[in-house]
Scaffold this motif. Structure first.
Motif, PDB file in Angstrom:
ATOM      1  N   GLN A 164      18.456 -16.468  13.310  1.00 22.00           N
ATOM      2  CA  GLN A 164      17.380 -16.855  12.414  1.00 22.00           C
ATOM      3  C   GLN A 164      16.614 -18.037  12.991  1.00 22.00           C
ATOM      4  OE1 GLN A 164      18.246 -17.114   8.151  1.00 22.00           O
ATOM      5  NE2 GLN A 164      20.251 -16.207   8.554  1.00 22.00           N
ATOM      6  N   ALA A 165      15.371 -18.168  12.579  1.00 22.44           N
ATOM      7  CA  ALA A 165      14.577 -19.316  12.990  1.00 22.44           C
ATOM      8  C   ALA A 165      15.315 -20.612  12.662  1.00 22.44           C
ATOM      9  CB  ALA A 165      13.219 -19.295  12.304  1.00 22.44           C
ATOM     10  N   PRO A 188      10.403 -17.802  16.065  1.00 21.17           N
ATOM     11  CA  PRO A 188      10.134 -16.379  16.303  1.00 21.17           C
ATOM     12  C   PRO A 188       9.388 -16.120  17.607  1.00 21.17           C
ATOM     13  CG  PRO A 188       9.766 -16.896  14.014  1.00 21.17           C
ATOM     14  CD  PRO A 188      10.034 -18.209  14.699  1.00 21.17           C
ATOM     15  N   VAL A 224      14.518 -13.765  17.491  1.00 17.32           N
ATOM     16  CA  VAL A 224      14.542 -14.804  16.473  1.00 17.32           C
ATOM     17  C   VAL A 224      13.779 -14.299  15.266  1.00 17.32           C
ATOM     18  CG1 VAL A 224      14.059 -17.207  15.916  1.00 17.32           C
ATOM     19  CG2 VAL A 224      14.590 -16.546  18.279  1.00 17.32           C
ATOM     20  N   SER A 225      14.456 -14.197  14.149  1.00 18.91           N
ATOM     21  CA  SER A 225      13.848 -13.696  12.928  1.00 18.91           C
ATOM     22  C   SER A 225      13.321 -14.840  12.083  1.00 18.91           C
ATOM     23  CB  SER A 225      14.855 -12.874  12.127  1.00 18.91           C
ATOM     24  OG  SER A 225      15.958 -13.673  11.726  1.00 18.91           O
ATOM     25  N   SER A 226      12.295 -14.541  11.285  1.00 15.38           N
ATOM     26  CA  SER A 226      11.696 -15.545  10.414  1.00 15.38           C
ATOM     27  C   SER A 226      12.553 -15.793   9.186  1.00 15.38           C
ATOM     28  CB  SER A 226      10.299 -15.112   9.987  1.00 15.38           C
ATOM     29  OG  SER A 226       9.460 -14.944  11.103  1.00 15.38           O
TER      30      SER A 226
END
Length: 118
Positions: free
Chosen positions: A13-14, A87, A116-118
């Motif tokens: 995750q971010a 991201p 990398v997810s928001s």
């Protein structure tokens, strides 16, 4: 002949962190600069960070203060500690080894995906 093998990519995750590793083997005397490059889908491959045998480091402006490149002392391994991931860091990350004087010595690993997810 130099072989480079990356590991450590994944999905975070971010704001999270990852550490990439690159192990070099073979005729490593042909390499005196190692680094990490990344390539997002549809974009060119860009330098992220490099480190010389003497320990001099260079970083892309976009990762300064967040990423740290280092060299292992026990074996021919470099690392990329990635903190505060964004991201826009999403890309395939490639390990590179080259010689600053003998430009024909330029080697690439197979790449490891960082998402990398928001």
């Amino acid at each position: 002949q130099v072989q480079l093998v990356e590991s450590g990519g994944g999905l975070v995750q971010a704001g999270g962190s990852l550490r990439l590793s690159c192990a070099a083997s073979g005729s490593i005397s042909r390499v005196n600069i190692m680094g990490w490059y990344r390539q997002a889908v549809g974009k060119q491959r860009d330098m992220v960070a490099t480190i010389t045998n003497g320990g001099t480091t260079t970083y892309a402006d976009s990762v300064k203060g967040r990423f740290t490149i280092s060299r292992g002392n026990a074996k021919n391994t470099i690392y990329l500690q990635m903190n505060s991931l964004k991201p826009e860091d999403t890309a395939v990350h490639y390990c590179n080894g080259r010689h600053g004087w003998f430009e024909e010595y330029n080697y690439w690993g197979q790449g490891t995906q960082v998402t990398v997810s928001s």
